[in-house]
Design a protein around this motif. Structure first.
Motif, mmCIF file in Angstrom:
data_model
loop_
_atom_site.group_PDB
_atom_site.id
_atom_site.type_symbol
_atom_site.label_atom_id
_atom_site.label_comp_id
_atom_site.label_asym_id
_atom_site.label_seq_id
_atom_site.Cartn_x
_atom_site.Cartn_y
_atom_site.Cartn_z
ATOM 1 N N GLU A 441 0.685 -1.109 0.010
ATOM 2 C CA GLU A 441 -0.216 0.077 0.019
ATOM 3 C C GLU A 441 0.851 1.082 0.123
ATOM 4 N N ALA A 442 0.213 2.353 -0.205
ATOM 5 C CA ALA A 442 0.910 3.638 -0.337
ATOM 6 C C ALA A 442 1.264 4.291 0.964
ATOM 7 N N ASP A 443 0.833 3.713 2.043
ATOM 8 C CA ASP A 443 1.168 4.038 3.429
ATOM 9 C C ASP A 443 2.351 3.230 3.930
ATOM 10 N N LYS A 444 3.187 2.846 2.942
ATOM 11 C CA LYS A 444 4.264 2.279 3.137
ATOM 12 C C LYS A 444 4.408 0.714 3.985
ATOM 13 N N THR A 445 2.935 0.354 4.201
ATOM 14 C CA THR A 445 2.803 -0.803 4.957
ATOM 15 C C THR A 445 2.665 -2.142 3.994
ATOM 16 N N ILE A 446 2.542 -3.245 4.556
ATOM 17 C CA ILE A 446 2.122 -4.469 3.769
ATOM 18 C C ILE A 446 1.129 -5.187 4.737
ATOM 19 N N LYS A 447 -0.045 -5.314 4.207
ATOM 20 C CA LYS A 447 -1.314 -5.663 4.970
ATOM 21 C C LYS A 447 -1.840 -7.300 4.558
ATOM 22 N N ILE A 448 -1.532 -8.270 5.299
ATOM 23 C CA ILE A 448 -1.953 -9.416 4.974
ATOM 24 C C ILE A 448 -3.551 -9.770 5.595
ATOM 25 N N TRP A 449 -4.273 -10.296 4.510
ATOM 26 C CA TRP A 449 -5.573 -10.902 4.672
ATOM 27 C C TRP A 449 -6.023 -12.359 4.621
ATOM 28 N N LYS A 450 -7.019 -12.764 5.566
ATOM 29 C CA LYS A 450 -7.486 -14.159 5.486
ATOM 30 C C LYS A 450 -8.800 -14.279 5.376
ATOM 31 N N PRO A 451 -9.478 -15.427 4.962
ATOM 32 C CA PRO A 451 -10.775 -15.407 5.259
ATOM 33 C C PRO A 451 -11.170 -15.858 6.750
ATOM 34 N N ASP A 452 -12.532 -15.217 6.984
ATOM 35 C CA ASP A 452 -12.944 -15.271 8.144
ATOM 36 C C ASP A 452 -13.364 -16.719 8.683
ATOM 37 N N PRO A 453 -12.430 -17.444 9.420
ATOM 38 C CA PRO A 453 -12.882 -18.807 9.791
ATOM 39 C C PRO A 453 -14.213 -19.276 10.254
ATOM 40 N N ASP A 454 -14.488 -18.303 11.154
ATOM 41 C CA ASP A 454 -15.960 -18.596 11.757
ATOM 42 C C ASP A 454 -16.995 -18.209 10.929
ATOM 43 N N ALA A 455 -16.928 -17.723 9.700
ATOM 44 C CA ALA A 455 -18.044 -17.712 8.871
ATOM 45 C C ALA A 455 -18.751 -18.713 8.392
ATOM 46 N N THR A 456 -19.973 -18.743 8.335
ATOM 47 C CA THR A 456 -20.744 -19.756 7.557
ATOM 48 C C THR A 456 -21.657 -19.126 6.602
ATOM 49 N N PRO A 457 -22.402 -19.706 5.759
ATOM 50 C CA PRO A 457 -23.395 -19.388 5.061
ATOM 51 C C PRO A 457 -24.639 -19.072 5.731
ATOM 52 N N GLU A 458 -24.723 -19.461 6.992
ATOM 53 C CA GLU A 458 -26.011 -19.026 7.863
ATOM 54 C C GLU A 458 -25.775 -17.757 8.531
ATOM 55 N N THR A 459 -24.333 -17.413 8.829
ATOM 56 C CA THR A 459 -24.100 -16.218 9.487
ATOM 57 C C THR A 459 -23.624 -15.271 8.583
ATOM 58 N N HIS A 460 -23.274 -15.316 7.268
ATOM 59 C CA HIS A 460 -23.058 -14.413 6.447
ATOM 60 C C HIS A 460 -23.848 -14.815 5.066
ATOM 61 N N PRO A 461 -25.031 -14.798 4.998
ATOM 62 C CA PRO A 461 -25.781 -15.275 3.833
ATOM 63 C C PRO A 461 -25.357 -14.366 2.570
ATOM 64 N N LEU A 462 -25.333 -15.219 1.366
ATOM 65 C CA LEU A 462 -25.169 -14.582 0.105
ATOM 66 C C LEU A 462 -26.306 -13.781 -0.276
ATOM 67 N N GLU A 463 -25.712 -12.325 -0.256
ATOM 68 C CA GLU A 463 -26.718 -11.098 -0.797
ATOM 69 C C GLU A 463 -26.644 -11.267 -2.363
ATOM 70 N N TRP A 464 -27.440 -11.908 -3.164
ATOM 71 C CA TRP A 464 -27.228 -11.893 -4.609
ATOM 72 C C TRP A 464 -28.819 -11.740 -5.144
ATOM 73 N N LYS A 465 -29.152 -10.734 -5.983
ATOM 74 C CA LYS A 465 -30.332 -10.456 -6.727
ATOM 75 C C LYS A 465 -30.123 -10.469 -8.274
ATOM 76 N N PRO A 466 -30.508 -11.563 -8.855
ATOM 77 C CA PRO A 466 -30.140 -11.752 -10.307
ATOM 78 C C PRO A 466 -30.844 -10.758 -10.989
#
Length: 473
Positions: A441-466
């Motif tokens: 990033e431009a703030d001179k840092t390196i950030k590492i991201w990972k998927p949320d291990p506690d997330a499930t389709p019930e806790t984070h449902p898919l918000e999709w509208k065709p």
């Protein structure tokens, strides 16, 4: 000399002739354009009998062949009427019964048989769907909206500080033990991927390091920068063992061929150069872009080299001939980022407010990724069909590769002490497992991201509208 009495007599005579002429013309007109009943009524008039007879002969001779349809057209019309009658299912009111639904006249453009549920969700009543417009796409299943797969949301795992300039390049080694970063402070730093600790700092460039790549078949690290230099580092001695000279300006991107000992670089001089890794010879100069080459990617099959440029085009190259195979001109602004899928034969390109997906080898357009209105600096995709795009304004988007659905959108936060304007994503890469996303990033840092291990389709449902527009070609 005419007498005063003779002039009115002559005028009356000429007026009489004009009246006779007008009456004769009107009779002729009525005999041609009048209906059969009027002609029948006027046949008793002796004055017009002869003219009517003449006109009837004329009508028969000129219009006899077009007074009725040919038998083939009559049969075709009748078959169409019969087929339409067979398709219309009788309503319950016409078949009787105490619980029959009252009949009605539908204004639907397409009449279909009754189903428990209509295409647009409205129940069918009386044997006819209650929808004015029915999108009939059963003949072409590729036009149906593609339902996206569920992906867990990503969250920030670690922030690494150490560079003194914008982090402009990242590369993960094939063993997934460490990664390298290049920045505006002219250094290359080696970081431990598990702990985030600094292992080594390499110095040698005299300007910003814009590109890094680690060979999967040799103990080599390749780097390029705005100082026109392309360097090959021996990771056993941590020293530069080769230079590749030829670029006329800063080198902004480089890529290694997965099977050949070939290195491809691109830079500000608008040319992509193909180098022999060992002999350092310039095999090809891939010329055709009219502005800075922002990114290059190599793959095993044709097109073996894909390049993007700030001239708003993407070029696919024939590596053997050193010539262009195809040019993609769909973008309106400069294309700054490329990403090839690790398993599919597809790739994505990103420019200002536009991310597009393409299919190899012909470069056929597949779909748009819509929703991120920013200058796209970096794209990357992993094995789980997650596409990441980072914007110049710090916006981050995670997309489903298959459907183009954006399942997560967020903004990065500049580290304390930095300006808000420095919240920009300059570069990114997934590690070898695809479960860690590394962002420079431009703030001179390196950030590492990972998927949320506690997330499930019930806790984070898919918000999709065709929608009709969200289709994949």
């Amino acid at each position: 000399m005419a007498t005063p009495i003779a002039e009115p007599v002559a005028a009356l005579a000429s007026q009489g002739r004009l009246q006779d002429l007008a009456a004769e013309n009107s009779k002729t007109t009525r005999s041609i354009f009048s209906g059969p009943q009027e002609r029948k009524r006027r046949r008793s008039d002796a004055d017009t009998l002869q003219s009517t007879f003449d006109e009837s002969i004329r009508m028969r001779s000129e219009y006899q062949n077009v007074q009725s349809l040919p038998p083939s057209l009559v049969a075709k019309q009748q078959s169409a009427v019969d087929a339409r009658k067979r398709k219309i299912r009788p309503t319950p009111s016409t078949t009787g019964g105490s619980n029959a639904t009252p009949s009605f006249s539908s204004k639907a453009l397409v009449r279909r048989e009754a189903k428990p549920q209509s295409f647009l969700g409205a129940p069918a009543v009386g044997g006819i769907e209650q929808t004015g417009l029915v999108r009939h796409n059963s003949g072409n299943p590729t036009l149906r909206p593609v339902r996206p797969d569920w992906h867990p949301p990503w969250k920030l795992m670690r922030v690494i500080s150490g560079h003194l300039g914008w982090v402009r390049s990242l590369a993960v080694e094939p063993g997934n033990q460490w990664f390298a970063s290049g920045a505006g402070d002219r250094t290359i730093k080696i970081w431990d991927l598990a702990s985030g600790s600094l292992r080594l700092t390499l110095t040698g460039h005299i300007s910003t390091v814009r590109g890094l790549v680690v060979s999967s078949r040799h103990p080599y690290l390749f780097s390029c920068g705005e100082d026109k230099m392309v360097k090959c580092w021996d990771l056993e001695t941590n020293k530069v063992i080769r230079h590749y000279h030829g670029h006329l300006s800063g080198v902004y991107a480089l890529s290694l061929h997965p099977t050949l000992d070939v290195l491809v670089t691109g830079g500000r001089d608008g040319a992509a150069r193909v180098w022999d890794m060992r002999t350092r010879s310039n095999i090809h100069v891939l010329s055709g872009h009219t502005a800075t080459v922002s990114d290059v990617k190599c793959q095993e099959a044709d097109p073996q080299v894909i390049s993007s440029s700030l001239d708003s085009t993407v070029r696919m190259w024939d590596l053997a001939a050193g010539k262009t195979m195809g040019v993609l001109t769909h973008h309106k602004k400069g294309v700054r980022a490329l990403a090839t899928h690790p398993t599919e034969f597809t790739f994505a390109t990103g420019s200002t407010g536009s991310i597009k997906q393409w299919k190899c080898p012909e470069g056929a357009f597949m779909q748009n990724f819509e929703g991120q209105n920013a200058i796209i600096n970096t794209l990357d995709v992993n094995h789980e069909n997650v596409l990441f795009s980072g914007g110049d304004n710090g916006s981050m988007s995670f997309w489903d590769w298959k459907s183009g659905h954006r399942f997560q959108a967020l903004d990065t936060t500049a580290q304390p002490g930095s300006l808000d304007a420095e919240a920009g994503i300059m570069t990114s890469t997934f590690d070898q497992t695809g479960l860690r996303l590394i962002c420079g990033e431009a703030d001179k840092t390196i950030k590492i991201w990972k998927p949320d291990p506690d997330a499930t389709p019930e806790t984070h449902p898919l918000e999709w509208k065709p929608t009709l527009g969200r289709t994949r070609i």
